[in-house]
Design an enzyme around this catalytic site. Structure first.
Site, PDB file in Angstrom:
ATOM      1  CE  LYS A  75      -3.956   1.917   2.669  1.00  0.00           C
ATOM      2  NZ  LYS A  75      -4.712   1.780   3.626  1.00  0.00           N
ATOM      3  CB  SER A 150      -8.068   3.498   2.631  1.00  0.00           C
ATOM      4  OG  SER A 150      -7.387   2.852   3.646  1.00  0.00           O
ATOM      5  CB  SER A 174      -8.227   1.021   5.651  1.00  0.00           C
ATOM      6  OG  SER A 174      -8.935   2.242   5.617  1.00  0.00           O
TER       7      SER A 174
END
Lengths: 484, 487
Positions: A75, A150, A174
């Site tokens: 990420k 996210s 997330s």
């Protein structure tokens, strides 16, 4: 092929890593423009050279490397030395960290390869990957829908076969939210189990880095690599050195202890019908073996409020450092006061959602309002912790749908911001309390995945992996790839 | 308004002291020895506040803070808690400072202490409100002054260096008291070995001053004790003048310009700045154990008050002499070294705290660079005691010992720099004086006190080398003879 089998193959014949990379990059070429999982993809030539070196330098210890030759999607809020790390924000569009996050160091030490940096909501603020300053990522099961967020790019990279393992971060869901929307496994570890050093902070008291994978054993492998004490993170727990979660998982898996499972009534009631049905079916599978009981977790609206108050307060502080002076977006400071320059860089560099959360967070912490919002939120957090302590006296794990809804269509959520916040209701409790939580893919509805969430008390990751493995066996939800 | 001379002055101080004896910064392992170093070479991702970095507490800094707290008679918190203090400024890499705060749910490392000082011979207590541990920001460097510089350069070498913020209650009533308090405080910190306050920027003071019933003014960032005294004196005059003119004192922050010797208004303080304090989630509270506090307390060195007491007992010095010596640690150390070889302690103390100290200041010598064999002081005093050297000679030789490092005995031998004790020769000088100054002789015959004038004349003729005792004897016997012959 699952990671745990790939690694064995690579160890026997390291040249197979190159073949695997060939097929992986072919697939990326095919799907990436449709779903846009990545912000940065490392060119194949670079990785090939990296792997050549890796093989040369580790000749005699390849057998010991847990992730030898395995590409991992990271990420884009996790710092990678020499690879730009943007947090999906204009503010950091050209920021290249001079150091590696601890988890990245650990992955590289075990022979893992960083293949790219995945798209996300800007600064992890969002649950659809639509607040990315660059482009939204699409759900590979239906490219008109969001992948969740996210950590959306990490989930889609897995679901569409662009990477066999991924790292996400989870502040209020997330990891679990996109795992659920994309039909993969995602684990938010106990707060303090995985070092946050190098994770660009959103809400420090809740942020945790966690593994994402297409099957439970792979999830356990990545967790084993990243977990453990880090002296550079004062919130990292000192007593966990290294745990082999694969072994822990198999111990339980073979012993098959009967667990006491709590089913959170409110979280089922609050879910859309298809979600409720799919989750209930999965719970029935568990209850056919384990001992189940319905439990109640009232005040879910207050939980959401407390979560957002704390998250925004911490975010307003954590994001103060982005001012264009030392790194990140550059503007012309000539003939301007500091305040003017800071205001311009922060107005231009941050997107709407981030600016909103910083503004609300600053308001929450300001004199006169602090007690009304922040202190009350902390109180609720304590009450919630006590409630969970109580629950875990009688229950080994508690389950609920991960998300109360199916993946919404792109853009749908922007029309109703409150609804988007409320959709986090099932996931935020684990972050407020600091306990581990996993999202397990259990079913499809109209071609869209549904996930079941299981939570357990601190450091009970093995229990969660065990339950996930049982479900994986029964549902056959293993290494399933979307064809976008 | 003539009554404003009697208005009570209220002064409180906020002292920032760098813990310069620490090897590394407060929250990272970067070297804290940043002085004279190339800008931005003593930095790491943590003290630059790069995204994703986290602070870890320097344990030694906490131990130093506890030692300081103990020495200032403070209550020590059982938990170490840090807060974030937010304000945007380019020298502050995170745009918040990791600090401590006093209030519900917060605790500074120590609070409620006191320091004992002596003002005009009377003891006084200055209470310490609290002590914070916090990080120093970086430094903005201007070309020339802040107003005219075409750019601002930022040096982050200082960023993250450990500071203690020591805050007093408003117990101080005059600039002189402020100076006496600060001298004592600095001495305590030096004795503890936690800081070298002489280093540039290691010691900064914010002074709050007001007259009872009037607005409070804060003077920021004063760099030395002498400047604190000067700035406060200036402020008192300025504020008195305004009050006398019937004006109001604005709540404001002022800057001390030490070159011009004035304070300048920086900003008004109508609104309390909102720093949005909240507990730093990256630094969970740490328990400070009783055992640790005990262990630190046990290993505290002898502190100024204890040493003053000991000097009074061991060397029979009065409190004034003992205090002056002890508050200059290096001077007290020199005193004790000399005292091993010389037991007229008062005489030794007097030489050190008057002439010796004066020459050190005159030559602008940093005591750290002083290369002095303490035995030279002892030899000087002994030659004086024996009568080989006069007071005047002692005073002349002292600066040569300090500056040139002469050996007193050799110098005295080789230069014939001894006292004139040749009775016959002195007699001839006295006769000469008597011939030249009959009026003075007449005075001396009538008034014994006037003898001193005659002695002075003889001393002058001999360049101060004559033994005054011997001269007195000779004069007395000659006057006696004259009386006898005259009667």
């Amino acid at each position: 092929m699952p990671v745990h089998k790939l690694v064995e193959e690579f160890k026997i014949d390291p040249s197979k890593v190159f073949d695997y990379l060939d097929s992986l990059y072919d697939n990326i070429k095919r799907v990436e423009n449709k779903i846009q999982s990545f912000i940065t993809i490392i060119p194949q030539e670079t990785l090939d050279r990296y792997v050549e070196n890796l093989i040369k330098e580790n000749k005699h210890r390849i057998d010991n490397l847990k992730l030898f030759g395995i590409p991992i999607a990271v990420k884009d809020n996790i710092s990678t030395k020499g690879i730009r790390t943007t947090c999906a924000s204009k503010m950091l569009e050209n920021y290249v960290p001079p150091y590696n996050a601890t988890v990245v160091e650990k992955i590289m030490r075990e022979g893992g390869i960083i293949i790219g940096k995945t798209n996300m909501d800007e600064f992890a603020m969002g649950s659809t990957t639509e607040t990315s300053a660059f482009y939204p990522t699409k759900n590979p099961w239906d490219t008109t829908r969001v992948p969740g967020g996210s950590s959306g790019g990490s989930a889609t990279a897995l679901a569409s076969g662009e990477a066999p393992l991924a790292l996400g971060s989870d502040t209020g869901g997330s990891i679990r939210n996109p795992a659920s929307f994309c039909g993969v496994y995602g684990l938010k570890p106990t707060y303090g189990l995985v070092s946050r050093y190098g994770l660009i902070a959103y809400a420090s008291s809740m942020d945790q880095i966690g593994p994402m994978a297409r099957n439970v054993v792979d999830l356990a492998i990545l967790l084993s690599v990243i977990a453990g004490h880090d002296p550079r993170d004062s919130t990292s727990v000192p007593f966990v050195q290294s745990v082999d979660y694969v072994q822990e998982l198999y111990k339980l898996y073979h012993k098959e202890p009967k667990l006491r499972i709590g089913i959170i009534k409110e979280f089922f009631e609050g879910s859309e019908e298809p979600v409720k049905k799919a989750a209930t079916k999965a719970v029935d599978l568990l209850c056919s073996y384990h001992e189940c009981q319905e439990i109640s977790l009232p005040f879910s609206k207050q939980i959401i409020a407390a979560y957002y108050i704390i998250a925004m307060a911490e975010a307003s502080s954590n994001l103060a450092r982005f001012d264009g002076v030392r790194y990140g977006m550059k503007i012309d400071f000539t003939n301007r006061s500091w305040d003017e320059a800071f205001t311009e860089v922060r107005t231009k560099g941050f997107g709407y959602e981030v600016r909103k959360r910083i503004a609300i967070g600053a308001y929450i912490l300001s004199a006169g309002y602090r007690d009304m919002y922040y202190i009350r939120a902390l109180k609720l957090r304590r009450v919630l912790k006590e409630r969970f302590d109580q629950i875990f006296k009688d229950h080994d794990i508690v389950v609920s749908p991960t998300m109360p809804i199916l993946p919404p269509r792109l853009g749908e959520f922007f029309k109703d911001p409150l609804r988007i916040y409320l959709a986090d209701v099932n996931t935020v409790a684990a972050n407020l309390v600091g306990i581990p939580a996993i999202s397990i893919p259990v079913d499809f509805y109209n071609g869209l995945p549904v996930g079941l969430q299981a939570m357990a008390k601190q450091f009970s990751e093995p229990l969660l992996l065990y339950v996930a493995k049982q479900l994986e066996d029964r549902t056959g939800f293993r290494d399933i790839l979307a064809q976008p | 308004m003539s009554s404003n001379q009697t208005l009570k002055t209220i002064i409180g101080l906020e002292i920032h002291v760098q813990l310069t004896k620490l090897k590394t910064k407060l929250f990272c392992a970067t070297s804290a020895d940043y002085r004279e170093k190339k800008p931005n070479t003593h930095v790491c991702p943590v003290c630059l506040g790069l995204p994703g970095t986290l602070p870890t507490v320097n344990r030694k800094a906490v131990e130093y803070a506890i030692a300081v707290a103990k020495a200032l008679n403070c209550e020590i918190s059982d938990r170490l808690m840090f807060v974030r203090k937010h304000y945007f400024y380019p020298d502050l890499p995170k745009n918040y400072q990791i600090s401590q705060y006093i209030g519900p749910g917060f605790a500074p490392i120590a609070k409620n202490g006191y320091v004992k000082i002596i003002v005009d011979g009377k003891p006084k207590i200055v209470r310490i409100r609290r002590i914070n541990i916090e990080e120093d920001p970086g430094r903005i460097v201007y070309l020339g002054s802040i107003e005219t510089s075409p750019y601002s350069l930022i040096d982050y070498n200082r960023s993250g260096v450990a500071l203690l913020e020591i805050v007093t209650e408003p117990d101080i009533e005059s600039p002189k008291e402020a100076r006496i308090f600060l001298e004592k405080l600095i001495a305590i910190l030096e004795y503890l070995g936690v800081t070298d306050p002489g280093l540039e920027g290691a010691f900064r003071v914010d002074a709050n001053i007001s007259f009872e019933g009037f607005g409070r003014v804060e003077i920021k960032n004063i760099g030395s004790i002498r400047d604190v005294e000067k700035a406060l004196t200036y402020e008192i005059v300025r504020q008195r003048r305004i009050i006398a003119g019937g004006g109001k004192i604005e709540r404001e922050t002022r800057h001390w310009d030490s070159n011009k010797g004035v304070t300048i208004s920086l900003r008004s303080k109508e609104f309390e700045e909102d720093y949005r304090y909240f507990p730093d989630p990256d630094l969970p509270p740490l328990r400070i154990s009783k055992e640790l506090i005990e262990q630190i307390t046990k290993s505290l060195p002898e502190l100024p008050d204890e040493r003053i007491d000991r000097f009074m007992k061991q060397y029979s010095l009065d409190e004034y002499r003992a205090t002056v010596l002890v508050l200059n640690k290096w001077l007290a150390d020199l005193f004790e070294t000399c005292a091993k070889h010389y037991d007229k302690y008062k005489k030794l103390a007097d030489l050190l705290i008057t002439d010796f100290l004066r020459w050190i200041n005159e030559f602008n010598i940093d005591y750290k660079n002083l290369r002095l064999d303490p035995l030279q002081i002892v030899k000087l005093l002994r030659l004086w005691d024996e009568g080989t050297l006069s007071v005047k000679m002692v005073k002349e030789l002292l600066p040569q010992i300090i500056r040139d490092g002469i050996d007193v005995e050799d110098y005295v031998k080789s230069s014939g720099y001894t006292r004139l004790a040749d009775k016959e020769y002195l007699k001839s000088v006295v006769e000469e004086v008597f011939r030249e100054s009959p009026k003075a002789v007449q005075d001396a015959l009538e008034n014994p006190k006037a003898i001193n004038y005659l002695i002075g004349l003889v001393m002058k003729k001999t360049g101060g080398r004559a033994d005054p005792q011997l001269v007195r004897e000779i004069i007395l016997s000659m006057l006696d003879k004259m009386k006898n012959t005259g009667s």
